[in-house]
Design an enzyme around this catalytic site. Sequence first.
Site, PDB file in Angstrom:
ATOM      1  N   LYS A  64       0.846  -1.207   0.000  1.00  0.00           N
ATOM      2  CA  LYS A  64       0.000   0.000   0.000  1.00  0.00           C
ATOM      3  C   LYS A  64       0.874   1.247   0.000  1.00  0.00           C
ATOM      4  O   LYS A  64       0.831   2.084   0.898  1.00  0.00           O
ATOM      5  CB  LYS A  64      -0.977  -0.005   1.169  1.00  0.00           C
ATOM      6  N   GLY A 174     -11.896  -8.905   2.115  1.00  0.00           N
ATOM      7  CA  GLY A 174     -12.916  -8.788   3.164  1.00  0.00           C
ATOM      8  C   GLY A 174     -13.817 -10.000   3.240  1.00  0.00           C
ATOM      9  O   GLY A 174     -14.862  -9.982   3.879  1.00  0.00           O
ATOM     10  N   ILE A 175     -13.389 -11.085   2.573  1.00  0.00           N
ATOM     11  CA  ILE A 175     -14.189 -12.318   2.517  1.00  0.00           C
ATOM     12  C   ILE A 175     -13.776 -13.253   3.657  1.00  0.00           C
ATOM     13  O   ILE A 175     -12.594 -13.406   3.934  1.00  0.00           O
ATOM     14  CB  ILE A 175     -13.918 -13.046   1.180  1.00  0.00           C
ATOM     15  N   ALA A 177     -13.009 -14.048   7.111  1.00  0.00           N
ATOM     16  CA  ALA A 177     -12.726 -13.508   8.447  1.00  0.00           C
ATOM     17  C   ALA A 177     -13.374 -12.129   8.663  1.00  0.00           C
ATOM     18  O   ALA A 177     -13.764 -11.800   9.778  1.00  0.00           O
ATOM     19  CB  ALA A 177     -11.214 -13.421   8.654  1.00  0.00           C
ATOM     20  N   LYS A 181     -19.032 -13.021   2.042  1.00  0.00           N
ATOM     21  CA  LYS A 181     -19.034 -14.448   1.662  1.00  0.00           C
ATOM     22  C   LYS A 181     -18.369 -14.627   0.300  1.00  0.00           C
ATOM     23  O   LYS A 181     -18.479 -13.734  -0.563  1.00  0.00           O
ATOM     24  CB  LYS A 181     -20.480 -14.942   1.535  1.00  0.00           C
TER      25      LYS A 181
HETATM   26  P1  BMP Z   1      -8.289 -11.839   5.326  1.00  0.00           P
HETATM   27  O1  BMP Z   1      -9.055 -12.552   4.208  1.00  0.00           O
HETATM   28  O2  BMP Z   1      -7.506 -12.765   6.175  1.00  0.00           O
HETATM   29  O3  BMP Z   1      -9.170 -10.906   6.101  1.00  0.00           O
HETATM   30  O4  BMP Z   1      -7.167 -10.933   4.603  1.00  0.00           O
HETATM   31  C1  BMP Z   1      -7.513  -9.881   3.781  1.00  0.00           C
HETATM   32  C2  BMP Z   1      -6.295  -9.358   3.081  1.00  0.00           C
HETATM   33  O5  BMP Z   1      -6.692  -8.286   2.234  1.00  0.00           O
HETATM   34  C3  BMP Z   1      -5.217  -8.812   4.004  1.00  0.00           C
HETATM   35  O6  BMP Z   1      -3.958  -9.103   3.414  1.00  0.00           O
HETATM   36  C4  BMP Z   1      -5.441  -7.308   4.008  1.00  0.00           C
HETATM   37  O7  BMP Z   1      -4.242  -6.564   4.126  1.00  0.00           O
HETATM   38  C5  BMP Z   1      -6.017  -7.083   2.603  1.00  0.00           C
HETATM   39  N1  BMP Z   1      -6.944  -5.940   2.514  1.00  0.00           N
HETATM   40  C6  BMP Z   1      -8.120  -5.894   3.257  1.00  0.00           C
HETATM   41  O8  BMP Z   1      -8.414  -6.784   4.046  1.00  0.00           O
HETATM   42  N2  BMP Z   1      -8.953  -4.811   3.085  1.00  0.00           N
HETATM   43  C7  BMP Z   1      -8.677  -3.796   2.240  1.00  0.00           C
HETATM   44  O9  BMP Z   1      -9.474  -2.886   2.120  1.00  0.00           O
HETATM   45  C8  BMP Z   1      -7.485  -3.842   1.491  1.00  0.00           C
HETATM   46  C9  BMP Z   1      -6.638  -4.938   1.640  1.00  0.00           C
HETATM   47  O10 BMP Z   1      -5.530  -4.995   0.934  1.00  0.00           O
END
Ligand code: BMP
Length: 227
Positions: A64, A174-175, A177, A181
């Site tokens: 980022k 955002g899928i 955790a 979905k």
């Molecule tokens: P997870 O599926 O375990 O929540 O991981 C999401 C991944 O996507 C992480 O690497 C996080 O840095 C990235 N991410 C996010 O979750 N939201 C955003 O808006 C942008 C991201 O890069």
Amino acid sequence: MIVVALDPPFESRSGSSALEDIVKQTDAFVSGYKVGLPLLIQEGPGSIRRIRNLTEKRIIADLKLADIGEIMAKVLRILVYIGIDAVIAHTFIGIEDALDILVNEANRQNIDIILVASMSHKGSSRYIDSKFGEFIRDALELKVHGVVIGAGKKDLIRTTREIAGNQLKIYTPGIGAQGAKPGDGLCAGADYEIIGRLITNDPEPGIKAKEIYYTQLTRLRECHGSR
Ligand code: BMP
């Protein structure tokens, strides 16, 4: 349509081969891998080379980036050297003396730039989302490869697809955790779903990735008419 976010520690496995295990087991079912600060800090830049040696899928460096152009261009050149295909940067830093320099360098090095247009966490609504339309315009003006939009932001994903057509790839994290979905992002019009813990913390990441891939296909079949 899955990009696996490789963010250690990986809950269900330990040891130096954890990363390799996940990549080997998931490779057949995914479109790429995303690596970021957790991996770079914990396992060093050599970890990206280890992934590179195991897969021909795309590797996206998610630092980022949000700096002056020359520094981002320098970071990009180092990342190219260790084998990445795409780099994520923030859009809020602006084009002049920042993203313009990064994108020029990326074009020279044949690297894709992906810009953050909206994030998946709640706080994104405070500042980032209020500039969403301008971020998409900037992404189009810069002719970058794609944008990141949280999978739960269905309206923003739809709007981007309407405005940008196929000029921007849409990546949706955002899928799992974080609550959305598998298929939510794709049904709203995204190209890829970025998925981390749902896969990397599973004792059988390959089986999980396969299951998610087939869920995506089923969801896409169901929602196709309403996209
Ligand atoms: P997870 O599926 O375990 O929540 O991981 C999401 C991944 O996507 C992480 O690497 C996080 O840095 C990235 N991410 C996010 O979750 N939201 C955003 O808006 C942008 C991201 O890069």
